[in-house]
Design a protein around this motif. Structure first.
Motif, PDB file in Angstrom:
ATOM      1  N   THR A 141      17.303  59.363 -15.146  1.00 26.96           N
ATOM      2  CA  THR A 141      16.966  60.390 -14.166  1.00 26.96           C
ATOM      3  C   THR A 141      17.943  60.748 -13.193  1.00 26.96           C
ATOM      4  O   THR A 141      18.475  59.908 -12.808  1.00 26.96           O
ATOM      5  CB  THR A 141      15.657  60.065 -13.503  1.00 26.96           C
ATOM      6  OG1 THR A 141      15.701  58.915 -12.736  1.00 26.96           O
ATOM      7  CG2 THR A 141      14.517  60.010 -14.616  1.00 26.96           C
TER       8      THR A 141
ATOM      9  N   SER B 132      16.871  62.922 -24.069  1.00 23.55           N
ATOM     10  CA  SER B 132      16.582  63.890 -22.996  1.00 23.55           C
ATOM     11  C   SER B 132      16.819  63.047 -21.680  1.00 23.55           C
ATOM     12  O   SER B 132      16.728  61.909 -21.431  1.00 23.55           O
ATOM     13  CB  SER B 132      15.422  64.265 -22.924  1.00 23.55           C
ATOM     14  OG  SER B 132      14.865  64.664 -24.336  1.00 23.55           O
TER      15      SER B 132
ATOM     16  N   ILE C  14      17.073  63.629 -17.397  1.00 27.65           N
ATOM     17  CA  ILE C  14      16.702  64.326 -16.177  1.00 27.65           C
ATOM     18  C   ILE C  14      17.729  64.648 -15.371  1.00 27.65           C
ATOM     19  O   ILE C  14      18.128  63.619 -14.664  1.00 27.65           O
ATOM     20  CB  ILE C  14      15.330  63.797 -15.642  1.00 27.65           C
ATOM     21  CG1 ILE C  14      14.465  63.482 -16.761  1.00 27.65           C
ATOM     22  CG2 ILE C  14      14.692  64.810 -14.657  1.00 27.65           C
ATOM     23  CD1 ILE C  14      13.965  64.505 -17.830  1.00 27.65           C
ATOM     24  N   ARG C  15      18.160  65.779 -15.209  1.00 29.62           N
ATOM     25  CA  ARG C  15      19.445  66.026 -14.327  1.00 29.62           C
ATOM     26  C   ARG C  15      18.719  66.418 -12.836  1.00 29.62           C
ATOM     27  O   ARG C  15      17.953  66.962 -12.509  1.00 29.62           O
ATOM     28  CB  ARG C  15      20.241  67.213 -14.826  1.00 29.62           C
ATOM     29  CG  ARG C  15      20.975  66.827 -15.967  1.00 29.62           C
ATOM     30  CD  ARG C  15      21.683  67.857 -16.872  1.00 29.62           C
ATOM     31  NE  ARG C  15      22.747  67.467 -17.883  1.00 29.62           N
ATOM     32  CZ  ARG C  15      22.598  67.018 -18.946  1.00 29.62           C
ATOM     33  NH1 ARG C  15      21.136  66.635 -19.211  1.00 29.62           N
ATOM     34  NH2 ARG C  15      23.317  66.530 -19.754  1.00 29.62           N
TER      35      ARG C  15
ATOM     36  N   ASN D  48      18.177  68.253  -9.710  1.00 34.51           N
ATOM     37  CA  ASN D  48      17.811  69.536  -9.728  1.00 34.51           C
ATOM     38  C   ASN D  48      16.957  70.007  -8.450  1.00 34.51           C
ATOM     39  O   ASN D  48      15.836  69.447  -8.280  1.00 34.51           O
ATOM     40  CB  ASN D  48      17.267  69.816 -11.097  1.00 34.51           C
ATOM     41  CG  ASN D  48      16.442  71.436 -11.018  1.00 34.51           C
ATOM     42  OD1 ASN D  48      15.490  71.569 -11.085  1.00 34.51           O
ATOM     43  ND2 ASN D  48      17.661  72.328 -10.965  1.00 34.51           N
TER      44      ASN D  48
ATOM     45  N   PRO E   9      16.704  74.051 -14.682  1.00 32.04           N
ATOM     46  CA  PRO E   9      17.146  72.947 -15.672  1.00 32.04           C
ATOM     47  C   PRO E   9      16.193  71.736 -15.614  1.00 32.04           C
ATOM     48  O   PRO E   9      15.971  71.311 -16.777  1.00 32.04           O
ATOM     49  CB  PRO E   9      18.471  72.549 -15.075  1.00 32.04           C
ATOM     50  CG  PRO E   9      19.074  73.916 -14.368  1.00 32.04           C
ATOM     51  CD  PRO E   9      17.749  74.349 -13.751  1.00 32.04           C
TER      52      PRO E   9
ATOM     53  N   GLN F 150      13.710  72.523 -18.273  1.00 35.13           N
ATOM     54  CA  GLN F 150      14.154  72.543 -19.689  1.00 35.13           C
ATOM     55  C   GLN F 150      14.200  71.129 -20.068  1.00 35.13           C
ATOM     56  O   GLN F 150      14.166  70.627 -21.151  1.00 35.13           O
ATOM     57  CB  GLN F 150      15.309  73.224 -19.791  1.00 35.13           C
ATOM     58  CG  GLN F 150      15.339  74.676 -19.312  1.00 35.13           C
ATOM     59  CD  GLN F 150      14.153  75.571 -20.227  1.00 35.13           C
ATOM     60  OE1 GLN F 150      14.073  75.235 -21.530  1.00 35.13           O
ATOM     61  NE2 GLN F 150      13.263  76.158 -19.573  1.00 35.13           N
ATOM     62  N   ASN F 151      14.566  70.087 -18.881  1.00 36.72           N
ATOM     63  CA  ASN F 151      14.880  68.722 -19.389  1.00 36.72           C
ATOM     64  C   ASN F 151      13.446  68.152 -19.936  1.00 36.72           C
ATOM     65  O   ASN F 151      13.473  67.175 -20.629  1.00 36.72           O
ATOM     66  CB  ASN F 151      15.467  68.072 -18.101  1.00 36.72           C
ATOM     67  CG  ASN F 151      16.866  68.254 -17.709  1.00 36.72           C
ATOM     68  OD1 ASN F 151      17.329  68.059 -16.692  1.00 36.72           O
ATOM     69  ND2 ASN F 151      17.430  68.988 -18.805  1.00 36.72           N
ATOM     70  N   TYR F 152      12.392  68.557 -18.923  1.00 39.05           N
ATOM     71  CA  TYR F 152      10.966  67.601 -19.423  1.00 39.05           C
ATOM     72  C   TYR F 152      10.442  68.380 -20.597  1.00 39.05           C
ATOM     73  O   TYR F 152       9.718  67.715 -21.283  1.00 39.05           O
ATOM     74  CB  TYR F 152      10.095  68.012 -18.259  1.00 39.05           C
ATOM     75  CG  TYR F 152      10.327  66.978 -17.296  1.00 39.05           C
ATOM     76  CD1 TYR F 152      10.140  65.506 -17.533  1.00 39.05           C
ATOM     77  CD2 TYR F 152      11.065  67.174 -16.021  1.00 39.05           C
ATOM     78  CE1 TYR F 152      10.645  64.447 -16.802  1.00 39.05           C
ATOM     79  CE2 TYR F 152      11.349  66.163 -15.149  1.00 39.05           C
ATOM     80  CZ  TYR F 152      10.904  64.485 -15.436  1.00 39.05           C
ATOM     81  OH  TYR F 152      11.172  63.745 -14.647  1.00 39.05           O
TER      82      TYR F 152
END
Length: 258
Positions: free
Chosen positions: A184, A211, A213-214, A216, A237, A240-242
């Motif tokens: 994360t 995946s 989590i960036r 954000n 973003p 979209q990650n989740y």
């Protein structure tokens, strides 16, 4: 039978609650019946999913004292198919009150067993400590997802958590597994984040989720509005990650069923 997933890490600020809230929302939008359980006395998952504090409403505290009352404590959310079992500051006293109770480690498991046919996924947000509340969660869960922040001390203390999970598996819950680790707050522009990513990949191999989590801004803002990121900014973003993580979880379930 519900797939029960705990989010655990004794370090705070690693994205544990953010992940529990947003993954539960993404799974519900994927037309799955989901229950989010807030086992942290800070009740951040409760407020983050949009439930206002209500002193008169029963919470997970009352459920741990009387597992048979679990349905009375469940509240619907803004997302169809997603319910929440809220927390409250009262939960702080539960560990003291349960210290001499028979089967104290299985209170949550007993409560969730009554709901097993009502939901496809039950996601549990643990407190940032290896306490009786966390042990209750590990006894109730089928698997654990460990969020890890992309920072210098990312792996510090993880061995203690993994040892606790193994002890619970050996003595209290034989079916418990580590489902995977989730990176994360990742920023690919930073060398440190890339180094941590490599270290986590080397340490956990295929148990690290694809995946990531960036970091954000919108993801950080959403809880203050009482909304999961899907409702706050679906195109961000973070959202979209989740969504991608939810798809990985759904794919896991298909493979397991197969």
């Amino acid at each position: 039978m519900a797939d029960i997933i705990a989010f655990a890490n004794q370090k705070g600020g690693v994205g544990k609650t953010t992940t529990a809230v947003n993954l539960s929302a993404c799974l519900a939008v994927s037309e799955r019946r989901v229950l989010l359980v807030d086992m942290d006395p800070q009740a951040n998952a409760t407020s983050g999913i949009g439930l206002e504090r209500d002193e008169s409403r029963p919470s997970i505290y009352e459920v741990l004292l009387d597992p048979g009352a679990v349905r009375e404590a469940i509240s619907p959310t803004q997302i169809e198919g997603l319910d929440v079992l809220p927390s409250h500051m009262r939960l702080v006293g539960a560990e003291v009150e349960l210290v001499a109770a028979m089967g104290r480690e299985y209170r949550l498991k007993k409560a969730l067993a009554l709901l097993a046919a009502d939901y496809e996924y039950i996601l549990i947000d643990c407190p940032p400590s290896l306490s009786l509340l966390t042990v209750n969660t590990l006894c109730a869960a089928d698997g654990v997802i460990v969020p890890i922040q992309a920072e210098y001390y990312a792996l510090e203390g993880l061995s203690q958590l993994l040892n606790t999970i193994e002890l619970v598996r050996e003595s209290l819950n034989p079916r418990l597994i580590v489902r995977g680790v989730l990176l994360t707050m990742y920023d690919s522009r930073l060398n440190l984040c890339n180094m941590v990513r490599q270290e986590v990949e080397n340490h956990f191999g295929d148990r690290m989720y694809k995946s990531i989590i960036r970091r954000n801004v919108k993801l950080g803002e959403a809880p203050s509005h009482g909304k999961p990121i899907l409702l706050y900014d679906a195109g961000s973003p973070g959202s979209q990650n989740y969504i991608a993580l939810a798809q990985e979880i759904l794919d896991e379930s298909v493979q397991t069923a197969g």
